[in-house]
Design a protein around this motif. Sequence first.
Motif, PDB file in Angstrom:
ATOM      1  N   THR A   1      -8.175   9.895  -0.711  1.00 46.55           N
ATOM      2  CA  THR A   1      -6.782   9.045  -0.676  1.00 46.55           C
ATOM      3  C   THR A   1      -6.417   7.991  -2.144  1.00 46.55           C
ATOM      4  OG1 THR A   1      -6.987   8.153   0.885  1.00 46.55           O
ATOM      5  CG2 THR A   1      -5.348   6.455  -0.453  1.00 46.55           C
ATOM      6  N   PRO A   2      -7.077   8.117  -3.067  1.00 48.37           N
ATOM      7  CA  PRO A   2      -6.778   7.648  -5.005  1.00 48.37           C
ATOM      8  C   PRO A   2      -6.155   9.069  -5.606  1.00 48.37           C
ATOM      9  CG  PRO A   2      -8.836   6.403  -4.147  1.00 48.37           C
ATOM     10  CD  PRO A   2      -8.481   7.587  -3.090  1.00 48.37           C
ATOM     11  N   ALA A   3      -6.745  10.291  -5.277  1.00 46.79           N
ATOM     12  CA  ALA A   3      -6.866  11.252  -6.178  1.00 46.79           C
ATOM     13  C   ALA A   3      -5.220  11.690  -5.387  1.00 46.79           C
ATOM     14  CB  ALA A   3      -7.669  12.595  -6.546  1.00 46.79           C
ATOM     15  N   VAL A   4      -4.850  11.980  -4.074  1.00 47.40           N
ATOM     16  CA  VAL A   4      -4.169  12.507  -3.901  1.00 47.40           C
ATOM     17  C   VAL A   4      -2.300  11.589  -3.894  1.00 47.40           C
ATOM     18  CG1 VAL A   4      -2.100  12.492  -1.998  1.00 47.40           C
ATOM     19  CG2 VAL A   4      -4.560  13.371  -1.730  1.00 47.40           C
ATOM     20  N   LEU A   5      -2.974  10.130  -4.353  1.00 49.24           N
ATOM     21  CA  LEU A   5      -1.660   9.204  -4.338  1.00 49.24           C
ATOM     22  C   LEU A   5      -1.743   9.769  -6.083  1.00 49.24           C
ATOM     23  CD1 LEU A   5      -2.833   6.221  -2.369  1.00 49.24           C
ATOM     24  CD2 LEU A   5      -0.775   7.632  -2.579  1.00 49.24           C
ATOM     25  N   ALA A   6      -2.192   9.864  -6.174  1.00 47.30           N
ATOM     26  CA  ALA A   6      -2.704   9.586  -8.090  1.00 47.30           C
ATOM     27  C   ALA A   6      -1.627  11.664  -8.344  1.00 47.30           C
ATOM     28  CB  ALA A   6      -3.544   9.880  -8.956  1.00 47.30           C
ATOM     29  N   GLY A   7      -1.525  12.030  -7.361  1.00 48.93           N
ATOM     30  CA  GLY A   7      -1.254  13.111  -7.365  1.00 48.93           C
ATOM     31  C   GLY A   7       0.589  12.324  -7.187  1.00 48.93           C
ATOM     32  N   VAL A   8       1.248  12.356  -6.227  1.00 48.42           N
ATOM     33  CA  VAL A   8       1.896  11.632  -5.607  1.00 48.42           C
ATOM     34  C   VAL A   8       2.450  11.281  -6.970  1.00 48.42           C
ATOM     35  CG1 VAL A   8       3.283  10.359  -4.452  1.00 48.42           C
ATOM     36  CG2 VAL A   8       1.385  11.409  -3.636  1.00 48.42           C
ATOM     37  N   ARG A   9       2.279  10.072  -7.704  1.00 49.97           N
ATOM     38  CA  ARG A   9       2.756   9.521  -9.283  1.00 49.97           C
ATOM     39  C   ARG A   9       3.122  10.939  -9.772  1.00 49.97           C
ATOM     40  NH1 ARG A   9       0.035   4.698 -11.620  1.00 49.97           N
ATOM     41  NH2 ARG A   9       1.546   4.335 -13.690  1.00 49.97           N
ATOM     42  N   ALA A  10       1.687  11.273 -10.344  1.00 52.31           N
ATOM     43  CA  ALA A  10       2.430  12.430 -11.369  1.00 52.31           C
ATOM     44  C   ALA A  10       3.558  12.689 -11.120  1.00 52.31           C
ATOM     45  CB  ALA A  10       1.188  13.343 -11.274  1.00 52.31           C
TER      46      ALA A  10
ATOM     47  N   ARG B   1      -2.020  -1.403  -1.523  1.00 56.42           N
ATOM     48  CA  ARG B   1      -0.726  -2.949  -1.477  1.00 56.42           C
ATOM     49  C   ARG B   1       0.449  -2.791  -2.545  1.00 56.42           C
ATOM     50  NH1 ARG B   1      -5.399  -5.281  -0.300  1.00 56.42           N
ATOM     51  NH2 ARG B   1      -6.207  -4.843  -2.367  1.00 56.42           N
ATOM     52  N   ASP B   2      -0.096  -1.937  -3.334  1.00 51.76           N
ATOM     53  CA  ASP B   2       1.158  -1.555  -4.444  1.00 51.76           C
ATOM     54  C   ASP B   2       2.028  -1.099  -4.407  1.00 51.76           C
ATOM     55  OD1 ASP B   2       2.181  -0.922  -6.750  1.00 51.76           O
ATOM     56  OD2 ASP B   2       1.241  -0.225  -7.842  1.00 51.76           O
ATOM     57  N   PRO B   3       3.112  -1.862  -5.084  1.00 53.64           N
ATOM     58  CA  PRO B   3       4.793  -1.750  -4.141  1.00 53.64           C
ATOM     59  C   PRO B   3       5.705  -0.361  -4.964  1.00 53.64           C
ATOM     60  CG  PRO B   3       4.639  -3.736  -4.558  1.00 53.64           C
ATOM     61  CD  PRO B   3       3.786  -3.416  -4.809  1.00 53.64           C
ATOM     62  N   GLN B   4       5.674   0.171  -5.473  1.00 49.78           N
ATOM     63  CA  GLN B   4       5.577   1.043  -6.254  1.00 49.78           C
ATOM     64  C   GLN B   4       4.521   2.448  -6.134  1.00 49.78           C
ATOM     65  OE1 GLN B   4       8.506   1.483  -8.705  1.00 49.78           O
ATOM     66  NE2 GLN B   4       7.997   3.525  -7.924  1.00 49.78           N
ATOM     67  N   VAL B   5       3.521   2.001  -5.788  1.00 45.32           N
ATOM     68  CA  VAL B   5       2.398   3.465  -4.397  1.00 45.32           C
ATOM     69  C   VAL B   5       3.576   3.179  -3.649  1.00 45.32           C
ATOM     70  CG1 VAL B   5       0.870   4.308  -3.415  1.00 45.32           C
ATOM     71  CG2 VAL B   5       1.082   3.048  -5.795  1.00 45.32           C
ATOM     72  N   ARG B   6       3.813   2.724  -2.918  1.00 52.69           N
ATOM     73  CA  ARG B   6       4.510   2.751  -1.208  1.00 52.69           C
ATOM     74  C   ARG B   6       5.324   3.555  -1.736  1.00 52.69           C
ATOM     75  NH1 ARG B   6       2.397  -2.186   0.164  1.00 52.69           N
ATOM     76  NH2 ARG B   6       4.583  -3.356  -0.835  1.00 52.69           N
ATOM     77  N   ARG B   7       6.714   3.069  -2.137  1.00 44.06           N
ATOM     78  CA  ARG B   7       7.989   3.449  -2.894  1.00 44.06           C
ATOM     79  C   ARG B   7       7.755   4.998  -2.929  1.00 44.06           C
ATOM     80  NH1 ARG B   7       9.323  -1.220  -4.814  1.00 44.06           N
ATOM     81  NH2 ARG B   7       8.605  -1.145  -6.843  1.00 44.06           N
ATOM     82  N   ASP B   8       6.499   5.113  -3.619  1.00 41.58           N
ATOM     83  CA  ASP B   8       6.458   6.833  -3.894  1.00 41.58           C
ATOM     84  C   ASP B   8       6.045   7.127  -2.980  1.00 41.58           C
ATOM     85  OD1 ASP B   8       6.248   6.164  -6.736  1.00 41.58           O
ATOM     86  OD2 ASP B   8       4.580   6.586  -7.211  1.00 41.58           O
ATOM     87  N   VAL B   9       5.148   7.117  -1.520  1.00 42.69           N
ATOM     88  CA  VAL B   9       4.756   8.101  -0.261  1.00 42.69           C
ATOM     89  C   VAL B   9       6.023   7.936   0.397  1.00 42.69           C
ATOM     90  CG1 VAL B   9       3.918   7.365   1.307  1.00 42.69           C
ATOM     91  CG2 VAL B   9       2.909   6.950  -0.570  1.00 42.69           C
ATOM     92  N   LEU B  10       7.378   7.005   0.456  1.00 42.31           N
ATOM     93  CA  LEU B  10       8.494   6.835   1.138  1.00 42.31           C
ATOM     94  C   LEU B  10       9.001   7.864   1.088  1.00 42.31           C
ATOM     95  CD1 LEU B  10       8.575   2.485   2.171  1.00 42.31           C
ATOM     96  CD2 LEU B  10       8.046   4.987   3.719  1.00 42.31           C
TER      97      LEU B  10
END
Length: 424
Positions: A58-67, A106-115
Amino acid sequence: MNTDTKSHGVRARAREVLLAAVQGLVLALVVLPCGVAFLVLTLLSVALVPLGVGLVTTPAVLAGVRALADARRRLAAQWCGIRIPAVYQPHPRTANPWRRTFALLRDPQVRRDVLWLPVDVTAGFVTALLPAVLLFYPVEGILLGAGLWRSYVPATGDAYWYLFVPVSGEGTALLATLLGAALLAVPWRLTPRLLTAHFRLTRAVLGADAELAERVRVLTETRRDAVDTSAAELRRIERDLHDGAQARLVAMGMDLGTIEMLVEQDPAQAKLLLARARRNSAEALEELRDLVRGIHPPVLAERGLGDAVRALALRLPLPAEVTVELPGRADAPVESAAYFAVSEVLTNAVKHAGADRVWADVHHADGRLRITVTDNGRGGAVIGAGSGLAGVERRLATFDGVLAVSSPVGGPTLVTMEIPCALS
């Protein structure tokens, strides 16, 4: 001349339309595979968190989503001038995979990235592809009349439908060309707007509440800095009163008590004590005036920021040139903040820069009070923790002001301060 201007405008518009179509096509070709891949990976990783596998992926995937989201933010700014804010929370540096993963989730910005991912692969894909479709479809109609229809119409003679025109020969191909030429008006007007709409949709999802969150964070920090500054100022006033005027007034009271006892027995000694008490009272009064001047200078209250800065320059031990263009006065708190900021910068120029001349410019334009202070000293000034410039930056931040410093080694040093405000 008028014809050349119109021709240049048409060419510029044509380049803009073509560029928007190509950019939209590139986005569409990248959006769909990358968006779908990261959406699937994110859902799988989160689903596997209870099994422990997701704690690693999950941390690696979310880092890719953020990129991916950061790349879209950069393109929005570069291609359409649309700023998409991002406010990511600081994540704990810990070896505990549970804490690390759930801090991310829990980070709101990460959740916005996923949505944003499902929106991007659906509505985002359509708005990115439309500019290219609206341009290339009319071009296809024009090319049909140029002979392209022969490769479309099979040997059986079945017609190739271009919109509502059944192309089966030269005549219908010419009709398709005319229709395509007419349809060019649509991308001519809408293609750049559709690309802008794509990035506005991205901002609506990625930047939802981000600006508000950033504003709250900045206000929290500036409020804390303002409280700390006020507390430090109160401690300074208490210290100055205790060590200065209060001590002199106590000494004067003791001298007066002694004078009462000596006035008849030793008049000469009493006169000496009276003279000392008078000196103490004068010095205490001068210290109180200096203290009051340090809290809010009378010239600032009576004559405004421009004259107050001129008064500061007159007290400097080196030549100073002040230019003021203020058609009115700002609010008292803004004037006070600007005055003490200029005072600190001028003091730095005298004490640390080794300058032999200073220039100050104070003016108001576009709803902002702008002050520049330049010295010809040795340079090398930086905004760092514990420096006077850091205190100036905190003082200005309370009013949404900014501080910029240009100070190459060897000088000169240019300090620019801006505070948004209106003049009355």
